[in-house]
Design a protein around this motif. Structure first.
Motif, PDB file in Angstrom:
ATOM      1  N   ALA A 235       0.822  -1.218   0.000  1.00 26.01           N
ATOM      2  CA  ALA A 235       0.000   0.000   0.000  1.00 26.01           C
ATOM      3  C   ALA A 235       0.851   1.261   0.000  1.00 26.01           C
ATOM      4  O   ALA A 235       0.367   2.335  -0.394  1.00 26.01           O
ATOM      5  N   GLN A 236       2.095   1.171   0.418  1.00 27.80           N
ATOM      6  CA  GLN A 236       2.977   2.339   0.487  1.00 27.80           C
ATOM      7  C   GLN A 236       3.762   2.564  -0.803  1.00 27.80           C
ATOM      8  O   GLN A 236       4.251   3.681  -1.035  1.00 27.80           O
ATOM      9  N   MET A 237       3.904   1.543  -1.639  1.00 30.51           N
ATOM     10  CA  MET A 237       4.844   1.616  -2.749  1.00 30.51           C
ATOM     11  C   MET A 237       4.381   2.541  -3.878  1.00 30.51           C
ATOM     12  O   MET A 237       5.160   3.342  -4.393  1.00 30.51           O
ATOM     13  N   GLY A 238       3.128   2.428  -4.279  1.00 33.39           N
ATOM     14  CA  GLY A 238       2.634   3.256  -5.371  1.00 33.39           C
ATOM     15  C   GLY A 238       2.741   4.736  -5.063  1.00 33.39           C
ATOM     16  O   GLY A 238       3.090   5.552  -5.926  1.00 33.39           O
ATOM     17  N   VAL A 239       2.445   5.090  -3.828  1.00 34.64           N
ATOM     18  CA  VAL A 239       2.526   6.492  -3.401  1.00 34.64           C
ATOM     19  C   VAL A 239       3.946   7.007  -3.582  1.00 34.64           C
ATOM     20  O   VAL A 239       4.164   8.098  -4.137  1.00 34.64           O
ATOM     21  N   ARG A 240       4.937   6.233  -3.120  1.00 29.19           N
ATOM     22  CA  ARG A 240       6.333   6.649  -3.242  1.00 29.19           C
ATOM     23  C   ARG A 240       6.743   6.751  -4.710  1.00 29.19           C
ATOM     24  O   ARG A 240       7.463   7.685  -5.100  1.00 29.19           O
ATOM     25  N   PRO A 306       4.944  -2.418  11.945  1.00 30.22           N
ATOM     26  CA  PRO A 306       4.104  -1.249  11.635  1.00 30.22           C
ATOM     27  C   PRO A 306       4.886  -0.252  10.791  1.00 30.22           C
ATOM     28  O   PRO A 306       6.039   0.056  11.094  1.00 30.22           O
ATOM     29  N   TRP A 307       4.252   0.234   9.725  1.00 28.45           N
ATOM     30  CA  TRP A 307       4.952   1.119   8.797  1.00 28.45           C
ATOM     31  C   TRP A 307       5.397   2.389   9.526  1.00 28.45           C
ATOM     32  O   TRP A 307       4.604   3.037  10.191  1.00 28.45           O
ATOM     33  N   ALA A 324      21.301  -5.946   4.640  1.00 29.48           N
ATOM     34  CA  ALA A 324      19.932  -5.714   5.107  1.00 29.48           C
ATOM     35  C   ALA A 324      19.460  -4.325   4.699  1.00 29.48           C
ATOM     36  O   ALA A 324      18.318  -4.147   4.267  1.00 29.48           O
ATOM     37  N   ARG A 325      20.332  -3.346   4.838  1.00 35.90           N
ATOM     38  CA  ARG A 325      19.963  -1.980   4.454  1.00 35.90           C
ATOM     39  C   ARG A 325      19.633  -1.897   2.977  1.00 35.90           C
ATOM     40  O   ARG A 325      18.677  -1.235   2.572  1.00 35.90           O
ATOM     41  N   ARG A 326      20.415  -2.563   2.144  1.00 34.22           N
ATOM     42  CA  ARG A 326      20.141  -2.583   0.705  1.00 34.22           C
ATOM     43  C   ARG A 326      18.761  -3.173   0.423  1.00 34.22           C
ATOM     44  O   ARG A 326      17.990  -2.640  -0.379  1.00 34.22           O
ATOM     45  N   GLN A 327      18.454  -4.277   1.083  1.00 34.26           N
ATOM     46  CA  GLN A 327      17.142  -4.884   0.851  1.00 34.26           C
ATOM     47  C   GLN A 327      16.009  -3.979   1.332  1.00 34.26           C
ATOM     48  O   GLN A 327      14.948  -3.908   0.703  1.00 34.26           O
ATOM     49  N   LEU A 328      16.228  -3.268   2.414  1.00 36.99           N
ATOM     50  CA  LEU A 328      15.163  -2.438   2.979  1.00 36.99           C
ATOM     51  C   LEU A 328      14.876  -1.202   2.136  1.00 36.99           C
ATOM     52  O   LEU A 328      13.711  -0.798   2.009  1.00 36.99           O
ATOM     53  N   VAL A 329      15.900  -0.579   1.549  1.00 39.20           N
ATOM     54  CA  VAL A 329      15.625   0.614   0.747  1.00 39.20           C
ATOM     55  C   VAL A 329      14.793   0.265  -0.474  1.00 39.20           C
ATOM     56  O   VAL A 329      14.072   1.123  -1.012  1.00 39.20           O
ATOM     57  N   ARG A 330      14.859  -0.983  -0.904  1.00 38.75           N
ATOM     58  CA  ARG A 330      14.055  -1.394  -2.053  1.00 38.75           C
ATOM     59  C   ARG A 330      12.558  -1.313  -1.776  1.00 38.75           C
ATOM     60  O   ARG A 330      11.757  -1.199  -2.704  1.00 38.75           O
ATOM     61  N   ILE A 331      12.175  -1.388  -0.495  1.00 40.23           N
ATOM     62  CA  ILE A 331      10.757  -1.267  -0.171  1.00 40.23           C
ATOM     63  C   ILE A 331      10.473   0.032   0.600  1.00 40.23           C
ATOM     64  O   ILE A 331       9.447   0.156   1.266  1.00 40.23           O
ATOM     65  N   GLY A 332      11.400   0.979   0.496  1.00 42.94           N
ATOM     66  CA  GLY A 332      11.120   2.308   1.025  1.00 42.94           C
ATOM     67  C   GLY A 332      11.451   2.532   2.483  1.00 42.94           C
ATOM     68  O   GLY A 332      11.086   3.563   3.037  1.00 42.94           O
ATOM     69  N   ILE A 333      12.147   1.584   3.127  1.00 40.17           N
ATOM     70  CA  ILE A 333      12.619   1.801   4.495  1.00 40.17           C
ATOM     71  C   ILE A 333      14.038   2.334   4.372  1.00 40.17           C
ATOM     72  O   ILE A 333      15.010   1.577   4.269  1.00 40.17           O
ATOM     73  N   ASP A 334      14.163   3.663   4.351  1.00 38.59           N
ATOM     74  CA  ASP A 334      15.432   4.305   4.013  1.00 38.59           C
ATOM     75  C   ASP A 334      16.326   4.562   5.217  1.00 38.59           C
ATOM     76  O   ASP A 334      17.534   4.747   5.066  1.00 38.59           O
ATOM     77  N   GLU A 335      15.743   4.616   6.410  1.00 37.20           N
ATOM     78  CA  GLU A 335      16.514   4.977   7.592  1.00 37.20           C
ATOM     79  C   GLU A 335      16.522   3.850   8.613  1.00 37.20           C
ATOM     80  O   GLU A 335      15.482   3.250   8.897  1.00 37.20           O
TER      81      GLU A 335
END
Length: 451
Positions: A235-240, A306-307, A324-335
């Protein structure tokens, strides 16, 4: 020398997706790049290629695109459907448009279904067999799921998906190479694929559910009935993606001291241990969550946490934190809010012993099944359980487990899934919630004697 089409595949197996670089040896077209565009830039540099076009088949639901940033970095034209409501400048594309990249000619084909505005791209050059980049429309043996835009429109979009698949099969030659973005384990696939690393339109005419079925209504009903749950972070991806995602930081974050770790645990924050799930069972910091970096790490972390929640990672090495950080930025978890490296004993810092729980097999379960206080908990999806389940077992799909804690039976929970990956996550969440658990680290086929 007559021009030929060359294609490099950039695999993102953790999300079940592929990005592509199509080129003629000089000029390149990049299709559906992931967020970590350093992989694309490195490959372009190693091939001495100039990126001329960056193309999106659709506004993605399963990952944050790197297309906007890649086009900015390379000066390439960024092609996105003209009908997409986006917040950035792009080359608006429509059905039938023709684009050039060196000796490559790109034809745009409208293929709605996976999304309303989905596009496919046919690349042609000289005597080479054409290549069609099908995104989430025509997959290997299947098609993309059609319930991501609006569940109320699933039937409508499934009809569109069927017609799009047949349009591609009708308009393209049998030797045309088919290169989808989704379908290699992605939740964007509507059903299981036939496998393989390559395919053609001719192959798909013999293998693809949408092309083998001559009754459109029958296909629609079967596909809709087979759709299963998908990750909540979609639900968060399209918005980004409509905002035009910018660059990301992939460097190793500054490491945190154990005192800060325990403060975060006391606050009930998400602290995720990246180590192998067997090592976690043998010893871990109490209150942490086990999500093994070796599997679909970002998918399940993004699904369960929770997002926007604060996140701390524990790894065996700085390299593990970086991955892990590389995998997370792919789904918008940047920090990342904090990161630590060390063994459980080191991180406990004289605060007691690491926590453990038992690792067991289905044969071990058979020895205690039926005894007082033994509860079997199945954390597979609803469709998996409907196909087969252990009699008398409780059921709480992993993605709903945190909302089901108060409804679970009393007793020691013997937790299983299909392979042990999801049940390991579940066991850690249950222990974090104060339950006594046994992790069944076994293949479900070995439960046959208990059925």
């Amino acid at each position: 020398m007559r021009p030929v089409i060359q294609v490099d595949v950039i695999e993102t197996s953790e999300l079940g997706d592929r990005s592509y670089i199509a080129h003629d040896g000089t000029s390149a077209v990049v299709v559906d790049p992931q967020r970590d565009i350093d992989r694309v830039l490195d490959l372009l540099a190693s091939r001495n290629l100039t990126c001329v076009l960056v193309l999106e088949t659709h506004i993605h639901n399963d990952y944050v695109t790197g297309g906007h940033e890649l086009a900015r970095r390379t000066g390439a034209v960024y092609g996105v459907n003209a009908a997409d409501d986006v917040s950035f400048e792009r080359r608006p594309l429509r059905d039938g448009d023709l684009l050039d990249a060196g000796s490559l000619r790109v034809r745009v084909i409208s293929t709605p279904g996976h999304t309303d505005t989905h596009l496919a791209y046919v690349v042609e050059a000289g005597p080479s067999a054409p290549v069609v980049f099908t995104g989430g429309s025509l997959l290997f043996g299947s098609v993309g799921r059609t319930d991501l835009v609006d569940p109320a429109r699933t039937h409508e979009l499934t009809h569109a998906q069927y017609r799009s698949a047949h349009r591609l099969a009708h308009e393209l030659t049998d030797e045309t190479q088919v290169m989808p973005t989704h379908g290699f384990g992605s939740f964007c696939s509507a059903s299981a694929n036939v496998g393989g690393v390559s395919s053609t339109i001719g192959d798909q005419k013999q293998q693809n559910d949408a092309l083998l079925e001559t009754d459109e209504n029958a296909f629609v009903e079967r596909l809709v009935a087979g759709l299963t749950v998908y990750p909540s972070y979609y639900a968060q991806m399209g918005v980004r993606n409509r905002q035009g995602p910018g660059p990301v930081d992939l460097s190793t974050p500054e490491l945190t001291e154990p005192d800060e770790l325990h403060r975060r645990l006391l606050n009930g924050e998400w602290v995720v241990d990246l180590r192998d799930r067997t090592a976690y069972a043998a010893g871990h910091v109490p209150g942490t969550v086990s999500i093994d970096l070796g599997g679909q790490f970002s998918t399940y972390l993004g699904w369960l946490m929770p997002w926007g929640a604060e996140l701390t990672l524990i790894g065996e090495s700085a390299g593990q934190i970086e991955e892990a950080r590389r995998q997370l930025v792919r789904i918008g978890i940047d920090e990342l809010d904090a990161a630590l490296v060390g063994t459980p004993a080191e991180l406990m810092a004289e605060r007691g012993l690491p926590a453990t729980y038992r690792k067991a097999s289905f044969a071990d379960l058979a020895e205690v099944l039926g005894q007082p206080g033994v509860v079997v908990l199945d954390v597979r999806r609803d469709d998996e359980r409907a196909a087969s389940h252990l009699p008398g077992s409780a059921h709480a799909p992993l993605h709903r487990l945190l909302d089901s804690l108060d409804t679970l039976p009393e007793g020691r929970l013997w937790v299983h899934c299909v392979s042990g990956y999801r049940s390991a996550i579940a066991a850690s969440l249950l222990q974090r919630a104060g339950r006594e658990v046994v992790w069944i680290a076994d293949d479900y086929t070995n439960a046959a004697a208990l059925l």
